[in-house]
Design a protein around this motif. Structure first.
Motif, PDB file in Angstrom:
ATOM      1  N   ALA A 186       0.824  -1.211   0.000  1.00 44.93           N
ATOM      2  CA  ALA A 186       0.000   0.000   0.000  1.00 44.93           C
ATOM      3  C   ALA A 186       0.855   1.257   0.000  1.00 44.93           C
ATOM      4  CB  ALA A 186      -0.927  -0.001   1.213  1.00 44.93           C
ATOM      5  N   ASN A 187       2.012   1.199   0.653  1.00 45.12           N
ATOM      6  CA  ASN A 187       2.896   2.358   0.744  1.00 45.12           C
ATOM      7  C   ASN A 187       4.020   2.342  -0.287  1.00 45.12           C
ATOM      8  OD1 ASN A 187       1.633   3.670   2.980  1.00 45.12           O
ATOM      9  ND2 ASN A 187       2.487   2.102   4.324  1.00 45.12           N
ATOM     10  N   ASN A 188       4.014   1.324  -1.142  1.00 43.82           N
ATOM     11  CA  ASN A 188       5.029   1.238  -2.195  1.00 43.82           C
ATOM     12  C   ASN A 188       4.824   2.387  -3.178  1.00 43.82           C
ATOM     13  OD1 ASN A 188       6.465   0.595  -4.606  1.00 43.82           O
ATOM     14  ND2 ASN A 188       6.519  -1.552  -3.976  1.00 43.82           N
ATOM     15  N   GLU A 189       5.826   3.246  -3.312  1.00 45.18           N
ATOM     16  CA  GLU A 189       5.670   4.447  -4.135  1.00 45.18           C
ATOM     17  C   GLU A 189       5.399   4.133  -5.601  1.00 45.18           C
ATOM     18  OE1 GLU A 189      10.424   5.338  -4.948  1.00 45.18           O
ATOM     19  OE2 GLU A 189       9.311   6.520  -3.475  1.00 45.18           O
ATOM     20  N   HIS A 190       5.802   2.947  -6.063  1.00 40.38           N
ATOM     21  CA  HIS A 190       5.553   2.571  -7.458  1.00 40.38           C
ATOM     22  C   HIS A 190       4.064   2.333  -7.719  1.00 40.38           C
ATOM     23  CE1 HIS A 190       9.808   2.342  -8.239  1.00 40.38           C
ATOM     24  NE2 HIS A 190       9.980   1.502  -7.231  1.00 40.38           N
ATOM     25  N   PHE A 191       3.324   2.017  -6.671  1.00 37.47           N
ATOM     26  CA  PHE A 191       1.878   1.838  -6.792  1.00 37.47           C
ATOM     27  C   PHE A 191       1.120   3.045  -6.241  1.00 37.47           C
ATOM     28  CE2 PHE A 191       3.491  -2.587  -6.302  1.00 37.47           C
ATOM     29  CZ  PHE A 191       3.124  -3.050  -7.554  1.00 37.47           C
ATOM     30  N   TRP A 192       1.632   3.596  -5.142  1.00 40.48           N
ATOM     31  CA  TRP A 192       0.910   4.657  -4.440  1.00 40.48           C
ATOM     32  C   TRP A 192       0.764   5.916  -5.286  1.00 40.48           C
ATOM     33  CZ3 TRP A 192       1.468   9.606  -2.490  1.00 40.48           C
ATOM     34  CH2 TRP A 192       0.545   9.986  -1.508  1.00 40.48           C
ATOM     35  N   TYR A 193       1.832   6.323  -5.938  1.00 46.14           N
ATOM     36  CA  TYR A 193       1.759   7.569  -6.710  1.00 46.14           C
ATOM     37  C   TYR A 193       0.822   7.467  -7.924  1.00 46.14           C
ATOM     38  CZ  TYR A 193       5.219   9.924  -3.847  1.00 46.14           C
ATOM     39  OH  TYR A 193       5.853  10.525  -2.788  1.00 46.14           O
ATOM     40  N   PRO A 194       0.903   6.405  -8.738  1.00 45.13           N
ATOM     41  CA  PRO A 194      -0.014   6.348  -9.889  1.00 45.13           C
ATOM     42  C   PRO A 194      -1.454   5.999  -9.533  1.00 45.13           C
ATOM     43  CG  PRO A 194       1.396   4.416  -9.857  1.00 45.13           C
ATOM     44  CD  PRO A 194       1.911   5.332  -8.794  1.00 45.13           C
ATOM     45  N   LEU A 195      -1.676   5.298  -8.417  1.00 47.80           N
ATOM     46  CA  LEU A 195      -3.021   4.836  -8.087  1.00 47.80           C
ATOM     47  C   LEU A 195      -3.694   5.621  -6.963  1.00 47.80           C
ATOM     48  CD1 LEU A 195      -2.428   0.985  -8.358  1.00 47.80           C
ATOM     49  CD2 LEU A 195      -3.573   2.481 -10.004  1.00 47.80           C
ATOM     50  N   VAL A 196      -2.941   6.454  -6.270  1.00 50.51           N
ATOM     51  CA  VAL A 196      -3.518   7.284  -5.212  1.00 50.51           C
ATOM     52  C   VAL A 196      -3.274   8.764  -5.493  1.00 50.51           C
ATOM     53  CG1 VAL A 196      -3.478   7.859  -2.751  1.00 50.51           C
ATOM     54  CG2 VAL A 196      -3.317   5.474  -3.467  1.00 50.51           C
ATOM     55  N   ALA A 197      -2.014   9.124  -5.623  1.00 50.81           N
ATOM     56  CA  ALA A 197      -1.680  10.541  -5.815  1.00 50.81           C
ATOM     57  C   ALA A 197      -2.133  11.061  -7.183  1.00 50.81           C
ATOM     58  CB  ALA A 197      -0.177  10.744  -5.649  1.00 50.81           C
ATOM     59  N   LEU A 198      -1.865  10.297  -8.242  1.00 51.09           N
ATOM     60  CA  LEU A 198      -2.212  10.766  -9.589  1.00 51.09           C
ATOM     61  C   LEU A 198      -3.720  10.935  -9.783  1.00 51.09           C
ATOM     62  CD1 LEU A 198      -1.330  11.587 -12.406  1.00 51.09           C
ATOM     63  CD2 LEU A 198      -1.335   9.158 -13.055  1.00 51.09           C
ATOM     64  N   PRO A 199      -4.560   9.971  -9.380  1.00 49.14           N
ATOM     65  CA  PRO A 199      -6.005  10.189  -9.513  1.00 49.14           C
ATOM     66  C   PRO A 199      -6.490  11.447  -8.793  1.00 49.14           C
ATOM     67  CG  PRO A 199      -5.582   7.882  -9.109  1.00 49.14           C
ATOM     68  CD  PRO A 199      -4.271   8.597  -8.933  1.00 49.14           C
TER      69      PRO A 199
END
Length: 216
Positions: A186-199
């Motif tokens: 959940a805190n992995n930046e490779h997933f967090w930024y495109p799926l949480v921050a970007l939206p």
């Protein structure tokens, strides 16, 4: 929107600091503050789209979805106070879970509260997607008049933009629920930024389209 941007910038800075500085990452106060800001920011995004959609639905006199339970539920959640309360509950649960887990990472109560908060946010976001579908359906049937009050792109295509915002928020919440049992992922930046921050960034950008937010 200005307040949301300030909150999000602060949260992203605090997250970046906690990830890149070991001592900061171990700071309990910084961790809790970051999570609270993230939850508060999402609350603002979801409630904003809810308000815009409900306002427009009230003006166009839409009919409910022809699905008994869901249709009644959507009509019920047109009551703003009820929706605000429903949104406050997962925020409170999330903050409580963060506090419990930070003191006792193995606590089952903290994990349960965190899961409950994520699921409630997901349900409310999904309901908002459906509420937006009702609005798009109403406009397609020619019941809406608000979009003709302005010639701007945002005013003409507001319901579709609202739908895109709702879907982006749903993507964020699906990721949150999918990784609810795996904090590392959940805190992995490779997933967090495109799926949480970007939206969230795209949602904020869509709100700035002229005409999306009606001028008084």
């Amino acid at each position: 929107m200005t307040l949301f941007c300030i909150i999000r910038v602060a949260a992203f800075i605090m997250r970046a600091v906690s990830l890149n500085i070991e001592s900061a990452g171990e700071n309990l106060g910084l961790f809790i503050a970051t999570e609270v800001l993230l939850q508060t920011g999402f609350f603002g995004l979801l409630y904003s789209i809810y308000t815009l959609v409900v306002d427009r639905l009230e003006l166009c006199g839409s009919s409910p979805l022809p699905i008994p339970i869901i249709g009644r539920l959507l009509e019920l959640f047109k009551k703003r106070r009820l929706f605000r309360i429903a949104l406050i509950i997962p925020v409170a649960l999330s903050i409580a879970s963060i506090n419990i887990i930070s003191n006792d990472p193995t606590s089952s109560n903290g994990a349960a509260l965190r899961k409950g908060a994520a699921l409630l946010f997901l349900v409310l976001t999904a309901l908002q997607v459906l509420q937006t579908v009702v609005l798009i359906r109403a406009e397609r049937e020619g019941q809406d008049t608000l979009r003709y009050y302005s010639s701007s792109f945002g005013a003409k295509h507001a319901s579709l933009i609202f739908g895109l915002i709702a879907i982006l928020l749903l993507i964020r919440e699906v990721f949150s629920v999918a990784t609810i049992s795996n904090l590392a992922q959940a805190n992995n930046e490779h997933f967090w930024y495109p799926l949480v921050a970007l939206p969230e960034l795209l949602c904020a950008t869509l709100y700035t389209i002229p005409g999306v937010i009606p001028s008084v």
